[in-house]
Design an enzyme around this catalytic site. Structure first.
Site, PDB file in Angstrom:
ATOM      1  CD  GLU A   1      -2.533   1.252   2.709  1.00  0.00           C
ATOM      2  OE1 GLU A   1      -3.443   2.091   2.844  1.00  0.00           O
ATOM      3  OE2 GLU A   1      -2.216   0.432   3.598  1.00  0.00           O
TER       4      GLU A   1
ATOM      5  CD  GLU B   1      -5.896   5.840   6.967  1.00  0.00           C
ATOM      6  OE1 GLU B   1      -5.847   4.644   6.624  1.00  0.00           O
ATOM      7  OE2 GLU B   1      -4.926   6.466   7.467  1.00  0.00           O
TER       8      GLU B   1
END
Length: 377
Positions: A157, A240
């Site tokens: 990622e 997030e």
């Protein structure tokens, strides 16, 4: 002074005036089509499509508190973000918009997964809306894997932190700085236990930017966190949040992946690609199966392939075998599984799917293999 006498307006003149007014109104209605109504999603992993090509997802994976996103014509906003989690752990969620495939949910018409060596460029742009009174990051995620998977966790990622608010930090530790896309970034590397993570953290907030995703992919490859024969599976822009977050927004998002890089001969977009497609069907009232054979009529083996086609209106895919299909209606891209990913020169591979239809059944009109038009058998 006497007022001037009022002259009745001829009926013909009134009729012409009315016609002109109606014409002007019609022109306004045609010039400004109604915008798509906003869609609010509160289901934990609920999603919807915007612009016919990107997926907006709620993706509330780290908390049981209520979270809702509202998809707009160009992005989304976080309309409810209850609760909080400790800032020394994982965030509450990752509400986001993406191009590609995420846990079998593929955006319509995407050409991802695509092999890195066969991507010439991947231009993207994003515009964020920030808020106060919350702890969060604004992050752009790039997912890479050794296989063209469309489900589960990828191997690596890449995170681009456009903004960081509160006492939070990326996974792992800072290993230095790098200049990517003309900007300077802090570079962090680590693992979350499931996959490797490399994070590029902006020293100050970036509210909007246009860049090439492949600049960051090249960094991951150079640092040994990916290889050129791996696959780009999705690109995602969102947030997030650790605490609160209502009002955060992705105002706009765009992503394009251009195939035709200087990769292995016969890879996606390679000049040697030539093909023939056989589309055999078994049709009954309201349903059908399709057995699709892809033949490589070129002189060089294909190391991987993607077949693109458009289903006629009223058709929808319900299941598939020997390939993963992105999208269930309209533009569809078939990506092979591991055992049929290669096609020798003069050889062929097959896959199939089942679907439904309304009205009169018809086959797709054209097919493209790795971006090149195929003939039909």
């Amino acid at each position: 002074m006497r007022p001037l006498p009022h002259r009745p307006r001829p009926v013909r003149g009134l009729f012409a005036a009315l016609l002109s007014a109606f014409a002007a109104l019609a022109a306004l209605l045609v010039a400004a089509p109604p915008a798509q109504a906003d869609t609010t999603i509160c289901e934990q992993f609920g999603s919807t499509v915007i612009q016919g090509r990107y997926v907006v997802q709620n993706n509330r994976w780290g908390t049981s508190a209520t979270q809702c996103v509202t998809a707009t014509d160009t992005g989304f906003r976080l309309t409810q973000a209850d609760g909080s989690v400790p800032t020394n752990g994982a965030p509450k969620s990752y509400p986001s918009v993406f191009n590609g495939c995420h846990y079998t949910n593929c955006s319509p018409g995407t050409n991802l997964p695509a092999q890195l060596s066969n991507i010439s460029s991947a231009p993207s742009s994003i515009s964020y809306g920030f808020v106060s009174g919350a702890v969060y990051n604004a992050s752009y995620d790039i997912w890479l894997d050794p296989t063209p998977r469309t489900d589960g966790v990828n191997r690596t990622e890449i995170m681009i932190w456009f903004n960081r608010v509160g006492s939070i930090q990326p996974i792992g530790s800072q290993v230095g700085t790098a200049t990517v896309g003309g900007r300077t970034w802090q570079v962090w590397t680590g693992s979350n236990g499931s996959n490797d993570v490399i994070s590029f953290v902006a020293p100050s907030a970036i509210s909007s930017w246009s860049f090439d995703v492949m600049d960051f992919v090249d960094q991951a490859v150079a640092r040994g966190l990916a290889q050129n024969n791996w696959y780009l599976t999705s690109v995602q822009g969102g947030f997030e949040p650790w605490q609160n977050g209502a009002g955060l927004a992705v105002n706009s998002f765009s992503s394009t992946v251009n195939l035709g890089g200087g990769g292995d001969p016969g890879g996606p977009g390679g000049p040697a690609t030539a093909c023939q497609v056989t589309f055999a069907t078994s049709v009954w009232q309201g349903g059908y199966t399709a057995d699709v054979t892809v033949k490589n009529t070129g002189t060089t083996a294909l190391n991987t392939w993607q077949l693109g086609f458009t289903l006629p209106s009223g058709q929808r895919v319900t299941s598939s075998w020997n390939a993963t299909l992105s999208g269930s209606s309209g533009a569809v891209t078939a990506t092979p599984v591991a055992h049929n990913a290669q096609i020798a020169a003069g050889g062929s591979q097959s896959f199939g799917f089942q679907g439904t239809y309304s009205g009169t059944f018809a086959k797709p009109g054209t097919f493209t293999l790795n971006g090149t038009a195929c003939t039909s058998a």
